[in-house]
Design a protein around this motif. Structure first.
Motif, PDB file in Angstrom:
ATOM      1  N   GLN A 199      38.804  -7.656  34.231  1.00  0.00           N
ATOM      2  CA  GLN A 199      38.152  -8.128  35.472  1.00  0.00           C
ATOM      3  C   GLN A 199      37.549  -6.958  36.244  1.00  0.00           C
ATOM      4  O   GLN A 199      36.464  -7.053  36.814  1.00  0.00           O
ATOM      5  CB  GLN A 199      39.168  -8.888  36.344  1.00  0.00           C
ATOM      6  CG  GLN A 199      39.546 -10.260  35.792  1.00  0.00           C
ATOM      7  CD  GLN A 199      40.673 -10.913  36.568  1.00  0.00           C
ATOM      8  OE1 GLN A 199      41.662 -10.251  36.939  1.00  0.00           O
ATOM      9  NE2 GLN A 199      40.560 -12.214  36.824  1.00  0.00           N
ATOM     10  N   LYS A 200      38.253  -5.826  36.265  1.00  0.00           N
ATOM     11  CA  LYS A 200      37.732  -4.642  36.962  1.00  0.00           C
ATOM     12  C   LYS A 200      36.434  -4.179  36.285  1.00  0.00           C
ATOM     13  O   LYS A 200      35.461  -3.820  36.957  1.00  0.00           O
ATOM     14  CB  LYS A 200      38.765  -3.510  36.950  1.00  0.00           C
ATOM     15  CG  LYS A 200      39.984  -3.785  37.831  1.00  0.00           C
ATOM     16  CD  LYS A 200      41.038  -2.704  37.706  1.00  0.00           C
ATOM     17  CE  LYS A 200      42.305  -3.080  38.445  1.00  0.00           C
ATOM     18  NZ  LYS A 200      43.372  -2.059  38.321  1.00  0.00           N
ATOM     19  N   ILE A 246      38.376  10.782  44.751  1.00  0.00           N
ATOM     20  CA  ILE A 246      38.392  11.354  43.407  1.00  0.00           C
ATOM     21  C   ILE A 246      39.233  10.468  42.496  1.00  0.00           C
ATOM     22  O   ILE A 246      40.064   9.684  42.972  1.00  0.00           O
ATOM     23  CB  ILE A 246      38.990  12.789  43.425  1.00  0.00           C
ATOM     24  CG1 ILE A 246      40.307  12.833  44.224  1.00  0.00           C
ATOM     25  CG2 ILE A 246      37.995  13.782  43.998  1.00  0.00           C
ATOM     26  CD1 ILE A 246      40.989  14.176  44.217  1.00  0.00           C
ATOM     27  N   THR A 247      39.031  10.611  41.192  1.00  0.00           N
ATOM     28  CA  THR A 247      39.809   9.809  40.257  1.00  0.00           C
ATOM     29  C   THR A 247      41.178  10.451  40.026  1.00  0.00           C
ATOM     30  O   THR A 247      41.333  11.665  40.112  1.00  0.00           O
ATOM     31  CB  THR A 247      39.095   9.732  38.886  1.00  0.00           C
ATOM     32  OG1 THR A 247      38.527  11.016  38.587  1.00  0.00           O
ATOM     33  CG2 THR A 247      37.983   8.694  38.910  1.00  0.00           C
ATOM     34  N   LYS A 248      42.162   9.604  39.717  1.00  0.00           N
ATOM     35  CA  LYS A 248      43.523  10.038  39.339  1.00  0.00           C
ATOM     36  C   LYS A 248      43.477  10.318  37.842  1.00  0.00           C
ATOM     37  O   LYS A 248      43.516   9.415  37.033  1.00  0.00           O
ATOM     38  CB  LYS A 248      44.509   8.890  39.620  1.00  0.00           C
ATOM     39  CG  LYS A 248      45.761   9.249  40.368  1.00  0.00           C
ATOM     40  CD  LYS A 248      46.610   8.009  40.586  1.00  0.00           C
ATOM     41  CE  LYS A 248      46.510   7.492  42.014  1.00  0.00           C
ATOM     42  NZ  LYS A 248      47.284   6.266  42.233  1.00  0.00           N
ATOM     43  N   ASP A 281      42.594   5.100  40.798  1.00  0.00           N
ATOM     44  CA  ASP A 281      42.851   4.903  39.362  1.00  0.00           C
ATOM     45  C   ASP A 281      41.527   4.923  38.590  1.00  0.00           C
ATOM     46  O   ASP A 281      40.511   4.392  39.076  1.00  0.00           O
ATOM     47  CB  ASP A 281      43.521   3.532  39.126  1.00  0.00           C
ATOM     48  CG  ASP A 281      44.983   3.559  39.555  1.00  0.00           C
ATOM     49  OD1 ASP A 281      45.526   4.676  39.711  1.00  0.00           O
ATOM     50  OD2 ASP A 281      45.565   2.470  39.771  1.00  0.00           O
ATOM     51  N   MET A 282      41.553   5.492  37.376  1.00  0.00           N
ATOM     52  CA  MET A 282      40.332   5.626  36.593  1.00  0.00           C
ATOM     53  C   MET A 282      39.702   4.277  36.241  1.00  0.00           C
ATOM     54  O   MET A 282      38.492   4.187  36.043  1.00  0.00           O
ATOM     55  CB  MET A 282      40.613   6.438  35.333  1.00  0.00           C
ATOM     56  CG  MET A 282      40.777   7.918  35.615  1.00  0.00           C
ATOM     57  SD  MET A 282      40.559   8.932  34.126  1.00  0.00           S
ATOM     58  CE  MET A 282      42.195   8.712  33.384  1.00  0.00           C
ATOM     59  N   SER A 285      33.966   1.798  33.614  1.00  0.00           N
ATOM     60  CA  SER A 285      35.045   2.492  34.336  1.00  0.00           C
ATOM     61  C   SER A 285      35.165   3.909  33.770  1.00  0.00           C
ATOM     62  O   SER A 285      34.851   4.172  32.607  1.00  0.00           O
ATOM     63  CB  SER A 285      36.364   1.734  34.134  1.00  0.00           C
ATOM     64  OG  SER A 285      36.879   1.973  32.834  1.00  0.00           O
ATOM     65  N   ILE A 286      35.676   4.803  34.592  1.00  0.00           N
ATOM     66  CA  ILE A 286      35.890   6.196  34.155  1.00  0.00           C
ATOM     67  C   ILE A 286      36.909   6.220  33.017  1.00  0.00           C
ATOM     68  O   ILE A 286      36.830   7.027  32.093  1.00  0.00           O
ATOM     69  CB  ILE A 286      36.372   7.060  35.341  1.00  0.00           C
ATOM     70  CG1 ILE A 286      35.355   7.040  36.479  1.00  0.00           C
ATOM     71  CG2 ILE A 286      36.662   8.493  34.900  1.00  0.00           C
ATOM     72  CD1 ILE A 286      33.944   7.445  36.095  1.00  0.00           C
TER      73      ILE A 286
END
Lengths: 69, 69, 69, 69, 69, 69
Positions: B19-20, D8-10, D50-51, D60-61
């Motif tokens: 979903q993300k 920033i990303t984790k 969260d990435m 997504s990252i």
């Protein structure tokens, strides 16, 4: 439909559910009383930030708390 | 390089990775289709907020969910 | 009651009212389709940022536009 | 009293306390040097995302990292 | 040093300086009373958003105001 | 692809284009030096806020400036 975002630090003593409810209620009432905004569509988001992720005066709050500030 | 921030509540059933990905893809495509923005530099950040940290109508979502809202 | 914030640059050709409506509609529909969120309480805020206030790769977009980027 | 928010990303290797202190110090000094702002009332908030909650280019990252990007 | 951001629409009747002062005072007092936060380092930022840049229920507020909503 | 948002007040003497470029460059370099982030996808957004929309210590900056603060 105002949007209110409150950013606070995550302290040793966590913010209670009751206190969060007071923040939500208080912020919603404030917009109603000052600007006549409709509470039904007023959104409040509380962000709790780790103390080492929150800085003031060039230092993290975690460091400042060590000095009792 | 649009920046899109989506704030949603952390519900009993968590938002899935799939979903993300759909939210990220959908938001990026929306900016491309409507404004011709370059997907390569479009940033999307999803914030998942605890239900007691998210208020509507002067109440936390946690309270509203208890009434099935 | 998701909250969606879209930050875009204020370009030479301004974003039209129609395009803003498409962004609001599209973002609201996206949250409804992916997560079943109620459009009635979905808030969308569009921020239009001056090109010299928006940076990418260490440069303002104003500078990048001078090079046709 | 500038307010600076850094998202920033984790990543797999978490950001260290020392690095967070450098970000807080660096951002505060930047506002002091460029605009003469008073560090004492300069607020810096670091959000670690969260990435899979952070997207770029419609992905997504987390997905991009799988390809070493 | 809480940070409070209030986003409201820019209506036909503009928000007065006095009302803005009430919002700043009210939000600061709320954080002091509920969480004992120090007013001296409490930051409040009010964003006034054009009605066509603010959406609810998939429509801009500008459209909703035409129907008296 | 860090995202950095800098909120500052709109003072009597406006922030110059050169200063904005320095803020964008400085913030981008900071993330590169501390966390090795790629400048190419680092986004910086500067928000300039009216002094009566920015509060500290329960007062707007506009009021504080009248007292030379």
């Amino acid at each position: 439909m105002p949007y209110i975002n409150i950013k606070i630090t995550k302290e040793e003593t966590p913010v209670t559910t009751e206190q969060k409810q007071q923040l939500i209620e208080g912020a919603t009432t404030l917009l109603q009383e000052v600007l006549g905004k409709n509470p039904k569509t007023t959104v409040v988001v509380i962000d709790e930030i780790d103390m080492e992720n929150y800085g003031l005066g060039g230092e993290s709050i975690k460091e400042r708390r060590k000095r009792g500030e």
